[in-house]
Design an enzyme around this catalytic site. Sequence first.
Site, PDB file in Angstrom:
ATOM      1  CG  ASP A  58      -1.599  -1.163   1.597  1.00 48.59           C
ATOM      2  OD1 ASP A  58      -1.520  -2.139   0.859  1.00 48.59           O
ATOM      3  OD2 ASP A  58      -2.257  -1.159   2.641  1.00 48.59           O
ATOM      4  CD  GLU A 240      -7.089  -5.139   4.072  1.00 48.34           C
ATOM      5  OE1 GLU A 240      -6.519  -5.872   4.877  1.00 48.34           O
ATOM      6  OE2 GLU A 240      -6.809  -5.132   2.865  1.00 48.34           O
TER       7      GLU A 240
END
Length: 522
Positions: A58, A240
């Site tokens: 990420d 998420e």
Amino acid sequence: MGFKLNLITVLTVLIVLGSCKNKKQKQSAIIETTQTKYYAEPYRPQFHFSPEEKWMNDPNGMVYHEGVYHLFYQYYPDDIVWGPMHWGHAVSRDLVHWEHKPIALYPDEHGMIFSGSAVVDKNNTSGFGSAENPPLVAIYTYHLMEGEKAGRTDFQTQGIAYSLDNGNNWAKYEGNPVIGNEGIKDFRDPKVMWHEASKKWVMTLVAGDHAKFYGSKDLKKWELIGEFGKDNGAHGGVWECPDLIPMKVEGSDEEKWVLLISINPGAPNGGSGTQYFVGNFNGNTFTTDQKETKWIDWGTDNYAGVTYSNTPNDEIIFIGWMSNWTYARDTPTEKWRSAMTLPRKLLLNKVNGSYQLINYPIDELNTLVKTNKKKEIKIEAGEVETIQFDNINQSEVKFHTSLKDLRLTFLNSLDEKLILSINAENSLFLLDRSKSGKIDFQEDFGKEIQQIPLANLPNEYFEFRIILDQSSIEIFINKGQYVMTAQVFPNENYNRLTIENLSQEQILLKSFEIGKVSRIWK
Ligand code: FRU
């Protein structure tokens, strides 16, 4: 004598010229070898961000401060598979060219450093800096492996760190963790923003199947102020990487709030994906009357994306991780693993009464494209137009057309093909990578044909923009109304594009252009 002299002069000139030429050749040979050594491995993205080596996932802590765009990212410096997470770091002045920086955050006694965000604490509410030198504050999740291994559920907590030198050095807050855990297994990925109306910091956090909102005056003491989402949107996997963004509807004064939520699995084309909600935020909680599930990108490879904090002119700039947890650990690269999407500007449109989040590459990327002349291509029913282009894997293809049955195939001499098609009758856009090159590193990678249900497209001509890098394709339909991002690993670069008219009538591709995209790495 005169003749002799002349001959000598000519010879000398020739020799000098010759040696110059040799020198030039040598020099360019040297430049070439150094150029081809750096960022030239098979599948190495040439104009997307990827770490020099090892594992990345990420994007984290994206913040702009004093002329610098920071990109932190989930990073494991010891292997090309996921492991104990750090925050890697890179900076850019234009979001196009990147400079690598040393690792910013290392795991500590509270755990590994999972995803999170960063803000400029302009009023020094945290007291970490001063009015003259406001701190950058990073807010992230601690993941305590020992806790997880022991079967506990409280192993994810939230911590903060600060920098007083624009991100070069970071100090962890000694009062960490700032938010403890009362037994929520998935409790992570804090995204923090300043909420001017209530004069406080607001953190959006995910807790398994919903989002929680926390408020704070100083980034250190947080209280729970709201919750959203147990009964909203897609729930095929864990929630998420949230992001809560105030946005103006294009062409009006209407103000809405957009909540991005990544989910894994449960995306429309399998595995990881990012949904969004359009609604309102009252300073404590988010509400929406949105019924359908909306996706920022329909492709398999845009996950955990969030937006920059503190951008000039309040532009909303998004970057996602260009992979999917289904096969992220298996993709066929050796030195590093995975890349980020191109930075994209987000806009909010209202089309036929429905809100749509638009994402489209930032204008600065145009500086990399050397476009060939625009032309009009007419293809009769059943006919094929073939375009040869050296290295389509570093190119941009753009044209305008209406919704007609069309098939675009990118090919190489090994007959590997990446196929894009439009099915007008069913209003579908399709991407088939089943014969695109290497696919067998993981069983699901090439299996399904990826789809976008196209609704609400204008009746007239609209733009198709397709951007290919060494191991990715990004497709933007109608300036980012529909987007598809996918990884692809051909064994040789594509060098031919065929465009087939599968309809019953002539198809016109207006302003067709194909251009080389320059590499960003020196
Ligand atoms: C999303 C994610 C986050 C987590 C991080 C760990 O891809 O699972 O929820 O913080 O990756 O690396």
